[in-house]
Design a protein around this motif. Structure first.
Motif, PDB file in Angstrom:
ATOM      1  N   ARG A   2      83.974 -61.367 -45.505  1.00  0.00           N
ATOM      2  CA  ARG A   2      84.987 -60.447 -46.030  1.00  0.00           C
ATOM      3  C   ARG A   2      85.651 -59.734 -44.860  1.00  0.00           C
ATOM      4  O   ARG A   2      84.987 -59.365 -43.887  1.00  0.00           O
ATOM      5  CB  ARG A   2      84.354 -59.420 -46.959  1.00  0.00           C
ATOM      6  CG  ARG A   2      85.371 -58.464 -47.587  1.00  0.00           C
ATOM      7  CD  ARG A   2      84.696 -57.547 -48.591  1.00  0.00           C
ATOM      8  NE  ARG A   2      85.671 -56.778 -49.329  1.00  0.00           N
ATOM      9  CZ  ARG A   2      86.006 -55.518 -49.043  1.00  0.00           C
ATOM     10  NH1 ARG A   2      85.424 -54.890 -48.036  1.00  0.00           N
ATOM     11  NH2 ARG A   2      86.904 -54.885 -49.764  1.00  0.00           N
ATOM     12  N   ARG A   6      92.563 -52.422 -41.176  1.00  0.00           N
ATOM     13  CA  ARG A   6      92.418 -51.035 -40.724  1.00  0.00           C
ATOM     14  C   ARG A   6      93.434 -50.790 -39.620  1.00  0.00           C
ATOM     15  O   ARG A   6      93.294 -51.323 -38.514  1.00  0.00           O
ATOM     16  CB  ARG A   6      91.011 -50.759 -40.173  1.00  0.00           C
ATOM     17  CG  ARG A   6      89.949 -50.772 -41.212  1.00  0.00           C
ATOM     18  CD  ARG A   6      89.971 -49.448 -41.983  1.00  0.00           C
ATOM     19  NE  ARG A   6      89.195 -49.562 -43.182  1.00  0.00           N
ATOM     20  CZ  ARG A   6      89.703 -49.475 -44.402  1.00  0.00           C
ATOM     21  NH1 ARG A   6      90.972 -49.274 -44.595  1.00  0.00           N
ATOM     22  NH2 ARG A   6      88.924 -49.567 -45.445  1.00  0.00           N
ATOM     23  N   ASP A  13      84.037 -57.336 -42.334  1.00  0.00           N
ATOM     24  CA  ASP A  13      83.255 -56.407 -43.157  1.00  0.00           C
ATOM     25  C   ASP A  13      82.007 -57.132 -43.662  1.00  0.00           C
ATOM     26  O   ASP A  13      81.930 -57.517 -44.826  1.00  0.00           O
ATOM     27  CB  ASP A  13      84.110 -55.910 -44.318  1.00  0.00           C
ATOM     28  CG  ASP A  13      83.388 -54.910 -45.206  1.00  0.00           C
ATOM     29  OD1 ASP A  13      82.351 -54.374 -44.780  1.00  0.00           O
ATOM     30  OD2 ASP A  13      83.862 -54.689 -46.332  1.00  0.00           O
ATOM     31  N   SER A  15      79.054 -56.237 -44.463  1.00  0.00           N
ATOM     32  CA  SER A  15      78.295 -55.607 -45.546  1.00  0.00           C
ATOM     33  C   SER A  15      79.090 -55.561 -46.845  1.00  0.00           C
ATOM     34  O   SER A  15      78.527 -55.319 -47.911  1.00  0.00           O
ATOM     35  CB  SER A  15      77.893 -54.184 -45.150  1.00  0.00           C
ATOM     36  OG  SER A  15      79.040 -53.372 -44.995  1.00  0.00           O
ATOM     37  N   THR A  17      81.297 -53.342 -47.736  1.00  0.00           N
ATOM     38  CA  THR A  17      81.364 -51.984 -48.270  1.00  0.00           C
ATOM     39  C   THR A  17      82.546 -51.165 -47.764  1.00  0.00           C
ATOM     40  O   THR A  17      82.716 -50.032 -48.207  1.00  0.00           O
ATOM     41  CB  THR A  17      80.074 -51.220 -47.922  1.00  0.00           C
ATOM     42  OG1 THR A  17      79.918 -51.205 -46.505  1.00  0.00           O
ATOM     43  CG2 THR A  17      78.856 -51.861 -48.564  1.00  0.00           C
ATOM     44  N   LEU A  18      83.332 -51.701 -46.837  1.00  0.00           N
ATOM     45  CA  LEU A  18      84.473 -50.927 -46.342  1.00  0.00           C
ATOM     46  C   LEU A  18      85.486 -50.740 -47.468  1.00  0.00           C
ATOM     47  O   LEU A  18      85.690 -51.644 -48.282  1.00  0.00           O
ATOM     48  CB  LEU A  18      85.138 -51.639 -45.159  1.00  0.00           C
ATOM     49  CG  LEU A  18      84.354 -51.658 -43.856  1.00  0.00           C
ATOM     50  CD1 LEU A  18      85.102 -52.466 -42.798  1.00  0.00           C
ATOM     51  CD2 LEU A  18      84.127 -50.252 -43.353  1.00  0.00           C
ATOM     52  N   GLY A  22      90.154 -56.145 -49.791  1.00  0.00           N
ATOM     53  CA  GLY A  22      89.494 -57.091 -48.907  1.00  0.00           C
ATOM     54  C   GLY A  22      89.962 -58.510 -49.187  1.00  0.00           C
ATOM     55  O   GLY A  22      90.553 -58.799 -50.223  1.00  0.00           O
TER      56      GLY A  22
END
Length: 71
Positions: A2, A6, A13, A15, A17-18, A22
């Motif tokens: 993912r 930014r 990403d 994890s 979780t950002l 995505g």
């Protein structure tokens, strides 16, 4: 893998979780290079500015090198 955008940079990403929209791409060098050449990240992330994809490309290259070493 993912990725999210930014401040004009496509950031991995791992994890998942950002915050923010995505996009998913296979974590292979071929898929990442093809996504960059087709400008797929911009469309998937719904941004109109040029994106810096250096971090994602570097991660894919590192994974490719690791797989080559493992044989």
């Amino acid at each position: 893998m993912r990725v999210v955008e930014r401040n004009g940079v496509v950031v991995p990403d791992p994890s998942g979780t950002l915050p923010g929209r995505g996009a998913w791409v296979h974590p292979t060098l071929v898929c990442v290079e093809k996504s960059i050449s087709r400008r797929a990240f911009g469309r998937a992330l719904r941004v109109t500015v040029a994106l810096d994809t250096e971090q994602v490309l570097a991660l894919a290259e590192a994974q490719f090198a690791l797989l080559r070493e493992q044989g």
